[in-house]
Write an enzyme that holds these catalytic residues in place. Structure first.
Site, mmCIF file in Angstrom:
data_model
loop_
_atom_site.group_PDB
_atom_site.id
_atom_site.type_symbol
_atom_site.label_atom_id
_atom_site.label_comp_id
_atom_site.label_asym_id
_atom_site.label_seq_id
_atom_site.Cartn_x
_atom_site.Cartn_y
_atom_site.Cartn_z
ATOM 1 N N ARG A 8 0.880 -1.172 0.000
ATOM 2 C CA ARG A 8 0.000 0.000 0.000
ATOM 3 C C ARG A 8 0.911 1.214 0.000
ATOM 4 N NH1 ARG A 8 -2.516 4.186 0.103
ATOM 5 N NH2 ARG A 8 -4.602 4.505 0.996
ATOM 6 N N GLU A 17 -11.909 4.888 -4.488
ATOM 7 C CA GLU A 17 -12.239 3.455 -4.409
ATOM 8 C C GLU A 17 -12.890 3.012 -5.719
ATOM 9 O OE1 GLU A 17 -11.454 1.644 -1.675
ATOM 10 O OE2 GLU A 17 -10.611 3.474 -0.834
ATOM 11 N N ARG A 68 -0.710 -5.629 4.661
ATOM 12 C CA ARG A 68 -0.048 -5.029 3.497
ATOM 13 C C ARG A 68 1.213 -4.295 3.945
ATOM 14 N NH1 ARG A 68 -5.087 -1.684 1.104
ATOM 15 N NH2 ARG A 68 -4.832 -0.776 3.186
#
Ligand SMILES: [Zn+2]
Length: 213
Positions: free
Chosen positions: A59, A67, A103
């Site tokens: 990320r 999104e 992540r």
């Protein structure tokens, strides 16, 4: 003769050593990112998330892109793809190395350019800071402001206001609609009021996920 041979081999060793030191200094100056880990990007998940050849999902920190399904989401993904897919990137970790989804949190670099910054500069992201991950805060806000001033990407068209004013928190770098329950949790000395939504973005604030201003 034996002594001469030894002294010339010592001089030779000294010459080699000094050349190595000079090379090291030059290389260090030309490539300040040289000590960062290099990995190839094999898949793009969205505008701010990629998968590496070693299986890790990264990320990109300091930024947030729309999104899936929101305006600009596809363009942000294309921007990220164009910059890094199939390329070998260098990773600079954030203060925290991973998030609660497992992540990896990092800044990515290609040819010395920071990808996180490039996506902001293209106008497909806004700043998204956590208190502990402010390392490149200033340059990221500058890139965002350049995109907003240049009406690039998400900032091409003026967007309608969603409230008559917005309340931000200098401590958390989020901004809210005035009626959001989270506003009550903001310390009084950390409150900032914006009359335009874009002013909050311009100062590096990101919208609250709950009240979605
Ligand atoms: Zn809110």
């Amino acid at each position: 003769m034996a002594f001469l041979r030894r002294s010339s081999s010592i001089s030779f060793a000294l010459i080699v050593l000094s050349c190595l030191i000079v090379l090291f200094l030059l290389y260090g100056k030309r490539d300040p990112l040289g000590n960062l880990e290099s990995v190839r990007v094999v898949r793009i998940l969205d505008g701010d998330t990629v998968e590496l050849a070693d299986g890790r999902v990264v990320r990109l920190i300091g930024i947030d892109t729309p999104e899936k399904g929101q305006p600009g989401a596809d363009s942000a993904t294309i921007c990220n793809t164009t910059l890094v897919l199939g390329r070998t990137v260098r990773l600079e970790y954030g203060h925290e190395r991973s998030d609660r989804y497992g992540r990896t949190l990092a800044y990515l670099y290609i040819d010395g350019r920071m990808v996180n910054r490039e996506i902001l500069n293209a106008g497909w992201a806004y700043c998204y800071f956590f208190q502990k991950n402010l390392k490149h805060g200033r340059e990221l806000v500058q890139a965002l402001d350049a995109a907003m001033d240049g009406h690039r990407g998400l900032w091409r068209e003026p967007r309608p206001e969603t409230a008559d004013h917005y309340i931000g928190s200098n401590a958390g770098f989020r901004f809210h609609r005035p009626n959001c329950p989270s506003v009550a949790d903001i310390r009084k000395d950390a409150i900032v009021v914006y009359t335009a939504r874009d002013s909050a973005f311009y100062h590096g604030f990101s919208p609250c996920r709950n009240c979605a201003p």
